[in-house]
Design a protein around this motif. Structure first.
Motif, PDB file in Angstrom:
ATOM      1  N   GLY A 113       0.194  26.775  -3.836  1.00  0.00           N
ATOM      2  CA  GLY A 113       0.223  25.330  -4.063  1.00  0.00           C
ATOM      3  C   GLY A 113       1.519  24.654  -3.689  1.00  0.00           C
ATOM      4  N   ILE A 114       2.543  25.428  -3.354  1.00  0.00           N
ATOM      5  CA  ILE A 114       3.842  24.870  -2.964  1.00  0.00           C
ATOM      6  C   ILE A 114       3.854  24.673  -1.448  1.00  0.00           C
ATOM      7  N   MET A 142       0.838  -1.180   0.000  1.00  0.00           N
ATOM      8  CA  MET A 142       0.000   0.000   0.000  1.00  0.00           C
ATOM      9  C   MET A 142       0.886   1.248   0.000  1.00  0.00           C
ATOM     10  N   PHE A 143       0.450   2.259  -0.747  1.00  0.00           N
ATOM     11  CA  PHE A 143       1.231   3.471  -0.872  1.00  0.00           C
ATOM     12  C   PHE A 143       0.518   4.652  -0.214  1.00  0.00           C
ATOM     13  N   ALA A 144       1.295   5.725   0.031  1.00  0.00           N
ATOM     14  CA  ALA A 144       0.745   6.907   0.694  1.00  0.00           C
ATOM     15  C   ALA A 144      -0.472   7.446  -0.046  1.00  0.00           C
ATOM     16  N   LYS A 145      -0.443   7.374  -1.381  1.00  0.00           N
ATOM     17  CA  LYS A 145      -1.549   7.910  -2.164  1.00  0.00           C
ATOM     18  C   LYS A 145      -2.854   7.153  -1.920  1.00  0.00           C
ATOM     19  N   SER A 146      -2.751   5.925  -1.394  1.00  0.00           N
ATOM     20  CA  SER A 146      -3.948   5.128  -1.147  1.00  0.00           C
ATOM     21  C   SER A 146      -4.700   5.584   0.094  1.00  0.00           C
ATOM     22  N   VAL A 147      -4.014   6.249   1.017  1.00  0.00           N
ATOM     23  CA  VAL A 147      -4.644   6.617   2.283  1.00  0.00           C
ATOM     24  C   VAL A 147      -4.677   8.127   2.520  1.00  0.00           C
ATOM     25  N   ASP A 171      10.786  20.091   5.615  1.00  0.00           N
ATOM     26  CA  ASP A 171      11.530  19.047   4.896  1.00  0.00           C
ATOM     27  C   ASP A 171      11.075  17.645   5.306  1.00  0.00           C
ATOM     28  N   ASN A 172       9.982  17.563   5.990  1.00  0.00           N
ATOM     29  CA  ASN A 172       9.489  16.288   6.503  1.00  0.00           C
ATOM     30  C   ASN A 172       8.143  15.987   5.872  1.00  0.00           C
ATOM     31  N   TYR A 173       8.141  15.132   4.857  1.00  0.00           N
ATOM     32  CA  TYR A 173       6.898  14.816   4.148  1.00  0.00           C
ATOM     33  C   TYR A 173       7.051  13.474   3.435  1.00  0.00           C
ATOM     34  N   LEU A 174       5.944  12.987   2.916  1.00  0.00           N
ATOM     35  CA  LEU A 174       5.930  11.759   2.129  1.00  0.00           C
ATOM     36  C   LEU A 174       5.802  12.099   0.658  1.00  0.00           C
ATOM     37  N   SER A 175       6.341  11.254  -0.204  1.00  0.00           N
ATOM     38  CA  SER A 175       6.076  11.393  -1.636  1.00  0.00           C
ATOM     39  C   SER A 175       4.881  10.510  -1.983  1.00  0.00           C
ATOM     40  N   ILE A 176       4.312  10.744  -3.127  1.00  0.00           N
ATOM     41  CA  ILE A 176       3.077  10.060  -3.520  1.00  0.00           C
ATOM     42  C   ILE A 176       3.262   8.548  -3.600  1.00  0.00           C
ATOM     43  N   ASP A 177       4.471   8.090  -3.897  1.00  0.00           N
ATOM     44  CA  ASP A 177       4.721   6.653  -4.050  1.00  0.00           C
ATOM     45  C   ASP A 177       5.456   6.046  -2.861  1.00  0.00           C
ATOM     46  N   ASP A 178       5.586   6.783  -1.773  1.00  0.00           N
ATOM     47  CA  ASP A 178       6.148   6.207  -0.554  1.00  0.00           C
ATOM     48  C   ASP A 178       5.226   5.108  -0.037  1.00  0.00           C
ATOM     49  N   GLU A 224       4.946  16.263  -3.969  1.00  0.00           N
ATOM     50  CA  GLU A 224       5.659  15.806  -5.157  1.00  0.00           C
ATOM     51  C   GLU A 224       6.177  17.023  -5.908  1.00  0.00           C
ATOM     52  N   GLU A 225       7.503  17.113  -6.088  1.00  0.00           N
ATOM     53  CA  GLU A 225       8.137  18.262  -6.742  1.00  0.00           C
ATOM     54  C   GLU A 225       7.711  19.561  -6.072  1.00  0.00           C
ATOM     55  N   ASN A 226       7.710  19.528  -4.754  1.00  0.00           N
ATOM     56  CA  ASN A 226       7.359  20.664  -3.886  1.00  0.00           C
ATOM     57  C   ASN A 226       5.875  21.021  -3.890  1.00  0.00           C
ATOM     58  N   LYS A 227       5.083  20.376  -4.723  1.00  0.00           N
ATOM     59  CA  LYS A 227       3.658  20.677  -4.781  1.00  0.00           C
ATOM     60  C   LYS A 227       2.898  19.854  -3.745  1.00  0.00           C
ATOM     61  N   PHE A 228       2.018  20.513  -3.024  1.00  0.00           N
ATOM     62  CA  PHE A 228       1.218  19.855  -1.996  1.00  0.00           C
ATOM     63  C   PHE A 228       0.100  19.044  -2.648  1.00  0.00           C
ATOM     64  N   LEU A 229       0.052  17.742  -2.324  1.00  0.00           N
ATOM     65  CA  LEU A 229      -0.949  16.856  -2.915  1.00  0.00           C
ATOM     66  C   LEU A 229      -2.028  16.425  -1.924  1.00  0.00           C
ATOM     67  N   GLY A 230      -1.689  16.432  -0.630  1.00  0.00           N
ATOM     68  CA  GLY A 230      -2.664  15.995   0.364  1.00  0.00           C
ATOM     69  C   GLY A 230      -2.003  15.710   1.694  1.00  0.00           C
ATOM     70  N   LEU A 231      -2.773  15.058   2.573  1.00  0.00           N
ATOM     71  CA  LEU A 231      -2.304  14.766   3.922  1.00  0.00           C
ATOM     72  C   LEU A 231      -2.567  13.323   4.296  1.00  0.00           C
ATOM     73  N   VAL A 232      -1.684  12.769   5.106  1.00  0.00           N
ATOM     74  CA  VAL A 232      -1.950  11.517   5.805  1.00  0.00           C
ATOM     75  C   VAL A 232      -2.035  11.870   7.283  1.00  0.00           C
ATOM     76  N   THR A 233      -3.081  11.425   7.944  1.00  0.00           N
ATOM     77  CA  THR A 233      -3.267  11.751   9.356  1.00  0.00           C
ATOM     78  C   THR A 233      -2.966  10.544  10.231  1.00  0.00           C
ATOM     79  N   ARG A 234      -2.639  10.836  11.476  1.00  0.00           N
ATOM     80  CA  ARG A 234      -2.394   9.758  12.430  1.00  0.00           C
ATOM     81  C   ARG A 234      -3.645   8.894  12.590  1.00  0.00           C
ATOM     82  N   TYR A 235      -4.805   9.534  12.603  1.00  0.00           N
ATOM     83  CA  TYR A 235      -6.072   8.799  12.759  1.00  0.00           C
ATOM     84  C   TYR A 235      -6.264   7.805  11.611  1.00  0.00           C
TER      85      TYR A 235
END
Length: 209
Positions: free
Chosen positions: A43-44, A1-6, A82-89, A108-119
């Motif tokens: 968007g960055i 499963m990848f970050a983009k899935s959740v 500097d602490n983030y996930l890439s879409i395919d992590d 991805e390439e400095n563009k914000f795509l979304g969030l993953v939450t602890r919940y």
């Protein structure tokens, strides 16, 4: 499963632009009852802000409250830029990242795509362990040799068990693999356990919920 899935896609995220004030950011946090905000500039991705970060910056600023809120830029107080996930992590990477923070950005390439939450991360693990569905959880070990997981599959098929979840843990220091299997409750559980034992698996615990 990848970050983009959740991840929560950016269109559904509450964020704030760098042009806004710290005061506005705190009001957004309070209004929406959320723990943290991604800070963006057209968007960055620029970082994350939460109450603790803002209050800590105020404490060390030497300014009074009104001065701090009026003159401090969001870029001066954001963290985790500097602490983030890439879409395919892989999804598992979020575990370490969310250990001490409620959200992590997907970038991805400095563009914000979304969030993953602890919940959401915890919900995925609840699903992986079948915690929200009643059944019988069986914890057992096996010597770490080729074909042992396949053997578990053969036993499951033999008894026509309905599997809710199957998770394995590598205990390399003991050359053992610990397996946690959850199946739907049926009247053949004892026969299933005997077959596991007969096949060389050591049952550690059984729990019904």
């Amino acid at each position: 499963m990848f970050a983009k899935s959740v991840m929560i896609p950016k269109e559904k995220c509450i964020s704030i632009q760098t042009t806004e004030s710290v005061q506005t950011a705190l009001e957004v946090l309070e209004k929406n009852k959320i723990d943290a905000l991604p800070v963006l500039e057209n968007g960055i991705y620029k970082g994350i802000l939460n109450r603790y970060i803002a209050y800590r910056a105020f404490y060390y600023s030497g300014l009074n409250k009104d001065e701090f809120l009026a003159t401090t830029s969001l870029l001066d107080v954001v963290t985790r830029e500097d602490n983030y996930l890439s879409i395919d992590d892989v999804f598992e990477n979020s575990l370490v990242q969310l250990n001490d923070f409620p959200i992590i950005a997907v970038v991805e390439e400095n563009k914000f795509l979304g969030l993953v939450t602890r919940y959401d991360t915890m919900e995925q693990f609840r699903g992986a362990f079948g915690m929200d569905k009643p059944g019988v959880r069986i914890s057992f070990t096996s010597v770490e040799t080729e074909g042992r997981i396949a053997r578990v599959g053969d036993i499951i098929q033999k008894f026509h068990e309905s599997v809710i979840s199957l998770v394995t843990f590598d205990e390399t220091d003991k050359l053992l693999r610990r397996i946690v299997l959850k199946i739907e409750k049926r009247d053949n559980v004892q026969k299933f356990l005997k077959e596991l034992d007969k096949s060389g698996f050591r049952v550690l615990a059984i729990q019904e919920d």
